[in-house]
Design a protein around this motif. Sequence first.
Motif, PDB file in Angstrom:
ATOM      1  N   THR A 139       0.831  -1.206   0.000  1.00 12.39           N
ATOM      2  CA  THR A 139       0.000   0.000   0.000  1.00 12.39           C
ATOM      3  C   THR A 139       0.863   1.253   0.000  1.00 12.39           C
ATOM      4  N   GLY A 140       1.992   1.201   0.654  1.00 12.10           N
ATOM      5  CA  GLY A 140       2.841   2.390   0.682  1.00 12.10           C
ATOM      6  C   GLY A 140       3.839   2.432  -0.456  1.00 12.10           C
ATOM      7  N   LEU A 141       3.659   1.604  -1.448  1.00 11.03           N
ATOM      8  CA  LEU A 141       4.620   1.595  -2.554  1.00 11.03           C
ATOM      9  C   LEU A 141       4.025   2.347  -3.730  1.00 11.03           C
ATOM     10  N   GLU A 170      20.131   3.492  -8.692  1.00  9.95           N
ATOM     11  CA  GLU A 170      20.893   4.432  -7.878  1.00  9.95           C
ATOM     12  C   GLU A 170      20.479   4.326  -6.419  1.00  9.95           C
ATOM     13  N   SER A 171      21.288   4.927  -5.576  1.00 15.77           N
ATOM     14  CA  SER A 171      21.001   4.931  -4.154  1.00 15.77           C
ATOM     15  C   SER A 171      19.651   5.600  -3.883  1.00 15.77           C
ATOM     16  N   GLY A 172      18.853   4.974  -3.023  1.00 12.34           N
ATOM     17  CA  GLY A 172      17.586   5.576  -2.627  1.00 12.34           C
ATOM     18  C   GLY A 172      16.432   5.360  -3.586  1.00 12.34           C
ATOM     19  N   LEU A 239      21.399  -9.774  -0.329  1.00  7.36           N
ATOM     20  CA  LEU A 239      22.798  -9.351  -0.352  1.00  7.36           C
ATOM     21  C   LEU A 239      22.859  -7.925  -0.874  1.00  7.36           C
ATOM     22  N   ASP A 240      22.943  -6.981   0.053  1.00  2.00           N
ATOM     23  CA  ASP A 240      22.934  -5.583  -0.349  1.00  2.00           C
ATOM     24  C   ASP A 240      24.357  -5.151  -0.701  1.00  2.00           C
ATOM     25  N   GLU A 241      24.480  -4.263  -1.684  1.00  3.92           N
ATOM     26  CA  GLU A 241      25.782  -3.757  -2.138  1.00  3.92           C
ATOM     27  C   GLU A 241      26.721  -4.908  -2.493  1.00  3.92           C
ATOM     28  N   ALA A 321       3.101  11.690  -7.200  1.00  5.98           N
ATOM     29  CA  ALA A 321       2.359  10.758  -6.342  1.00  5.98           C
ATOM     30  C   ALA A 321       3.064  10.566  -5.000  1.00  5.98           C
ATOM     31  N   LEU A 322       4.398  10.527  -5.037  1.00  3.34           N
ATOM     32  CA  LEU A 322       5.154  10.354  -3.786  1.00  3.34           C
ATOM     33  C   LEU A 322       4.968  11.559  -2.870  1.00  3.34           C
ATOM     34  N   VAL A 323       4.949  12.753  -3.481  1.00  5.27           N
ATOM     35  CA  VAL A 323       4.731  13.958  -2.684  1.00  5.27           C
ATOM     36  C   VAL A 323       3.393  13.830  -1.955  1.00  5.27           C
ATOM     37  N   ASN A 352      17.278  10.413  -4.878  1.00  3.84           N
ATOM     38  CA  ASN A 352      16.071   9.671  -5.259  1.00  3.84           C
ATOM     39  C   ASN A 352      14.968   9.683  -4.207  1.00  3.84           C
ATOM     40  N   VAL A 353      14.218   8.577  -4.070  1.00  4.48           N
ATOM     41  CA  VAL A 353      13.038   8.588  -3.197  1.00  4.48           C
ATOM     42  C   VAL A 353      13.424   8.918  -1.758  1.00  4.48           C
ATOM     43  N   ARG A 354      14.594   8.432  -1.336  1.00  7.41           N
ATOM     44  CA  ARG A 354      14.992   8.700   0.044  1.00  7.41           C
ATOM     45  C   ARG A 354      15.136  10.196   0.285  1.00  7.41           C
TER      46      ARG A 354
HETATM   47  N1  LIG Z   1       8.044   3.552  -4.729  1.00 11.20           N
HETATM   48  C1  LIG Z   1       8.169   3.915  -3.435  1.00 11.20           C
HETATM   49  N2  LIG Z   1       7.085   4.316  -2.747  1.00 11.20           N
HETATM   50  C2  LIG Z   1       7.203   4.725  -1.467  1.00 11.20           C
HETATM   51  N3  LIG Z   1       8.347   4.762  -0.790  1.00 11.20           N
HETATM   52  C3  LIG Z   1       9.456   4.380  -1.432  1.00 11.20           C
HETATM   53  C4  LIG Z   1       9.423   3.915  -2.775  1.00 11.20           C
HETATM   54  N4  LIG Z   1      10.678   3.591  -3.152  1.00 11.20           N
HETATM   55  C5  LIG Z   1      11.454   3.832  -2.088  1.00 11.20           C
HETATM   56  N5  LIG Z   1      10.741   4.272  -1.033  1.00 11.20           N
HETATM   57  C6  LIG Z   1      11.274   4.663   0.276  1.00 11.20           C
HETATM   58  O1  LIG Z   1      12.494   5.342   0.059  1.00 11.20           O
HETATM   59  C7  LIG Z   1      13.475   4.973   1.010  1.00 11.20           C
HETATM   60  C8  LIG Z   1      14.685   4.369   0.324  1.00 11.20           C
HETATM   61  O2  LIG Z   1      14.370   3.102  -0.220  1.00 11.20           O
HETATM   62  P1  LIG Z   1      15.378   1.845  -0.153  1.00 11.20           P
HETATM   63  O3  LIG Z   1      16.072   1.824   1.148  1.00 11.20           O
HETATM   64  O4  LIG Z   1      14.635   0.658  -0.575  1.00 11.20           O
HETATM   65  O5  LIG Z   1      16.406   2.316  -1.294  1.00 11.20           O
HETATM   66  P2  LIG Z   1      17.741   1.617  -1.814  1.00 11.20           P
HETATM   67  O6  LIG Z   1      17.656   1.626  -3.290  1.00 11.20           O
HETATM   68  O7  LIG Z   1      17.911   0.305  -1.147  1.00 11.20           O
HETATM   69  O8  LIG Z   1      18.862   2.643  -1.361  1.00 11.20           O
HETATM   70  P3  LIG Z   1      20.468   2.393  -1.125  1.00 11.20           P
HETATM   71  O9  LIG Z   1      21.075   2.111  -2.456  1.00 11.20           O
HETATM   72  O10 LIG Z   1      20.916   3.706  -0.589  1.00 11.20           O
HETATM   73  O11 LIG Z   1      20.584   1.280  -0.167  1.00 11.20           O
HETATM   74  C9  LIG Z   1      12.793   4.011   1.954  1.00 11.20           C
HETATM   75  O12 LIG Z   1      12.309   4.717   3.071  1.00 11.20           O
HETATM   76  C10 LIG Z   1      11.643   3.469   1.126  1.00 11.20           C
HETATM   77  O13 LIG Z   1      10.576   3.037   1.919  1.00 11.20           O
END
Ligand SMILES: Nc1ncnc2c1ncn2[C@@H]1O[C@H](COP(=O)(O)OP(=O)(O)OP(=O)(O)O)[C@@H](O)[C@H]1O
Length: 449
Positions: A139-141, A170-172, A239-241, A321-323, A352-354
């Motif tokens: 729901t929060g995606l 990319e990151s975030g 496995l992150d990174e 939509a994220l806003v 990015n999203v973060r």
């Molecule tokens: N599509 C989305 N809808 C809502 N929230 C999102 C969405 N994508 C990412 N987020 C939120 O953005 C933040 C960053 O997401 P996440 O940690 O999954 O990124 P990441 O790609 O793993 O980053 P990194 O490379 O820095 O580890 C989290 O709080 C996540 O819940």
Amino acid sequence: MAKVLVVDDDAGQRNIMVSILASQGHSLLAAPNVDEALSQIYDNQPQVVLTDLKMPGKSGLVLVEETAKLAVRPEIVVITAFGSVETAVKAIRAGAYDYLNKPLEREELILVVQRAAEKFLLREEGEQLRAEITKQLTTGLIAESAAMKNILEIVKRVAASDSTVLVRGESGTGKERIARLIHYQSNRGRKPMQSINCAAFPETLLESELFGYEKGAFTGAQNRRIGLIESAGGSTLFLDEVADMSLSTQAKLLRVLQEREIRRVGGTKSVPVDIRIIAATNKNLEEAIKQGTFRDDLFYRLNIIPIMLPPLRDRSEDIEALVGFFISRSGRPKTVEPDAMKLIRGYGWPGNVRELEAVMERITVLSSSDVIRGEDLPVELRVVHVTAPSSPGYDIPEDGLVFEEWEKSILAQALARSKGVMADAAKLLGMTYRTFQYRAEKFGLKEGQ
Ligand SMILES: Nc1ncnc2c1ncn2[C@@H]1O[C@H](COP(=O)(O)OP(=O)(O)OP(=O)(O)O)[C@@H](O)[C@H]1O
Ligand SMILES: [Mg+2]
């Protein structure tokens, strides 16, 4: 106490079981055949079903198979004639909880029903928790852009499989979020996902974290330790990174993927493992392969299902939509002025999203007004637009380019888009007419072309 359904074509046998179990405080249902039993299961949702295997018409095995498909399914105990262990084994493979041999022993019957009821409760609690997590994750995606919608489709499809997934972006951009969603939607989602950030550990430590070690493997290894790969058995390992893994650890991981077994550090014995791997990275793996820091064979093994999360700047539908999502989540309703939204959409969002999440959190907390205006936005969002209204940035392709060819193609495109009017083409490229004309002539491009 549990709700128990007894299925047997023999009324005498049925009644005995019913009365024994009723005396234990269970509430009882009974059915003489599989069809009747199925409708009782749909209507009354018993937690435990005791069924004879051999019955006229459909056998008890059919009942096991049919209920295995249900979202809320009872634990089934099958009853077999003495000596027919093979059918009992078949039933258990199909999903039955246990079996009892005829003639039934009173105490044994009571005990197995009690255990089956406990199993049902444990499983249901796990299911509820998992449904809750999956709901939160979905729901929060936010996925308004075509690219994200497509990714959610892929997620749905791969969740059902055990295939290795490589999430890049990319990151975030939400890589971990997507990994969790895949895990909780999969059959493995009953267990928690195990995750490890490969960049956070020095080489030897990462290996013992992943593979565990035997007692005495190195100084300080006083006891055997089970690694993450083993403890993720039946579940998913994130496995992150993954690009930050050393070459020697990469070789060991490759072995896990190929052989589906591991060897603990200092161990001689191979241990089979049952895991699904989801790897993530924000690095350019193709480049790392060229540089010799990432194994290409590991890349192919990981990249079975590639998921590429586009940077936020490339999916402006998601930005808006994220806003809205972050504002509504804050519980402080606000509207965003069109001008402010323009700045938000126009910003490059390197984090990015973060980054967007953090900015929106700051605004919703700090601003007391119901409207978000341009001046409420952090300075970097405003500056970019004032000083560089149209500098989209151009990434040189990995293999480089021939500048003159590139220039010619840009000029020709500008001319074509301006229907051959040089003055318009010049404007499109932010040049004076004279400059454009001079350069175009160099390549033999003419007005009206
Ligand atoms: N599509 C989305 N809808 C809502 N929230 C999102 C969405 N994508 C990412 N987020 C939120 O953005 C933040 C960053 O997401 P996440 O940690 O999954 O990124 P990441 O790609 O793993 O980053 P990194 O490379 O820095 O580890 C989290 O709080 C996540 O819940
Ligand atoms: Mg991450």
